[in-house]
Motif scaffolding. Sequence first.
Motif, PDB file in Angstrom:
ATOM      1  N   SER A 142      38.578  25.342  53.717  1.00  0.00           N
ATOM      2  CA  SER A 142      38.062  24.883  52.422  1.00  0.00           C
ATOM      3  C   SER A 142      36.920  25.780  51.965  1.00  0.00           C
ATOM      4  O   SER A 142      36.848  26.173  50.789  1.00  0.00           O
ATOM      5  N   PHE A 143      36.024  26.120  52.899  1.00  0.00           N
ATOM      6  CA  PHE A 143      34.920  27.015  52.587  1.00  0.00           C
ATOM      7  C   PHE A 143      35.442  28.386  52.182  1.00  0.00           C
ATOM      8  O   PHE A 143      34.968  28.987  51.210  1.00  0.00           O
ATOM      9  N   ARG A 144      36.437  28.873  52.903  1.00  0.00           N
ATOM     10  CA  ARG A 144      37.010  30.190  52.611  1.00  0.00           C
ATOM     11  C   ARG A 144      37.591  30.231  51.197  1.00  0.00           C
ATOM     12  O   ARG A 144      37.418  31.211  50.465  1.00  0.00           O
ATOM     13  N   ALA A 145      38.301  29.177  50.823  1.00  0.00           N
ATOM     14  CA  ALA A 145      38.906  29.130  49.490  1.00  0.00           C
ATOM     15  C   ALA A 145      37.842  29.210  48.400  1.00  0.00           C
ATOM     16  O   ALA A 145      38.036  29.875  47.372  1.00  0.00           O
ATOM     17  N   LYS A 146      36.703  28.561  48.624  1.00  0.00           N
ATOM     18  CA  LYS A 146      35.636  28.566  47.625  1.00  0.00           C
ATOM     19  C   LYS A 146      35.018  29.945  47.479  1.00  0.00           C
ATOM     20  O   LYS A 146      34.848  30.440  46.357  1.00  0.00           O
ATOM     21  N   VAL A 147      34.656  30.578  48.603  1.00  0.00           N
ATOM     22  CA  VAL A 147      33.938  31.853  48.513  1.00  0.00           C
ATOM     23  C   VAL A 147      34.841  32.993  48.069  1.00  0.00           C
ATOM     24  O   VAL A 147      34.339  34.069  47.701  1.00  0.00           O
ATOM     25  N   LEU A 152      33.225  33.056  41.280  1.00  0.00           N
ATOM     26  CA  LEU A 152      32.040  32.776  42.087  1.00  0.00           C
ATOM     27  C   LEU A 152      31.480  34.073  42.683  1.00  0.00           C
ATOM     28  O   LEU A 152      30.252  34.279  42.712  1.00  0.00           O
ATOM     29  N   MET A 165      36.808  32.656  45.467  1.00  0.00           N
ATOM     30  CA  MET A 165      37.047  32.500  44.037  1.00  0.00           C
ATOM     31  C   MET A 165      36.439  33.686  43.287  1.00  0.00           C
ATOM     32  O   MET A 165      35.246  33.963  43.426  1.00  0.00           O
TER      33      MET A 165
END
Length: 266
Positions: free
Chosen positions: A139-144, A149, A146
């Motif tokens: 989940s963290f990987r998907a966010k960073v 972002l 982006m």
Amino acid sequence: MSGRGNPPFDLTMTTLFISDLHLSPLQPQTTDCFVNFMREEAIHADALYVLGDLFEFWIGDDDPSEFAAQIKSEFLSLTQRGTPCYFIQGNRDFLLNKRFCQETGVTLLPEHTVIDLYGRKTVILHGDTLCTQDTKYQSFRAKVHMPWLQWLFNRLPFFTRRCIVSKIQGDIREVKATKSLDIMDVTQSEVEALMTSEGVDLMIHGHTHRPNVHHFSVDDKKYTRIVLGDWYHQGSVLVCSPDSNSLEVRRFAQSMTQAAENRPYD
């Protein structure tokens, strides 16, 4: 796995793979081993592949430090002297991008790439995408990852970015202390799915810091997965030739400090 401490001097027809060096100004012995590897081995190879986490953390291609300039210089010297170098981003250097490549001659590859390794189709990747049991990390990987972002982050002052990264690293260390090592290892079904979808029987990756050569079968077809080691206590190099693949170590000039030996699994 070979325990050879000194590099070979006849590197004709070899392709080299490394990952998880976690280079940092705070670990000069690791940097010294890397520099020696670049100047004594990589320069004679057909190609060098860096499969992520070259740095402890890469904050941006505009890093003004002498340390960043030193590492860039080693890559530039290598590529200018004729050894092609390819890079796949890891979870510590996903912000490494076009400017770094322009300044070093390194070619950035997608997160997983199929290459022709002396006639054998091989899929290479950092390896974090295979660890699907670690749902919080994914989940963290998907966010960073982006794009918007990353675009915003890269436009912050370098000092501000460094402070943000320091806070994130501290949070990650706290989370890792409570995680099962098995959760942070690869998911076998994910390995099999990627290899079969790409039509390969050889996979090379890093990330887990568990150097080994794994053999397994799916529907009576044989597969091999080679895991690269980290560079916390010694260098780890996969030396591939048309006839063999050898997972080897490169000893540091001196023993690592106690602080380095207590580095966490990543």
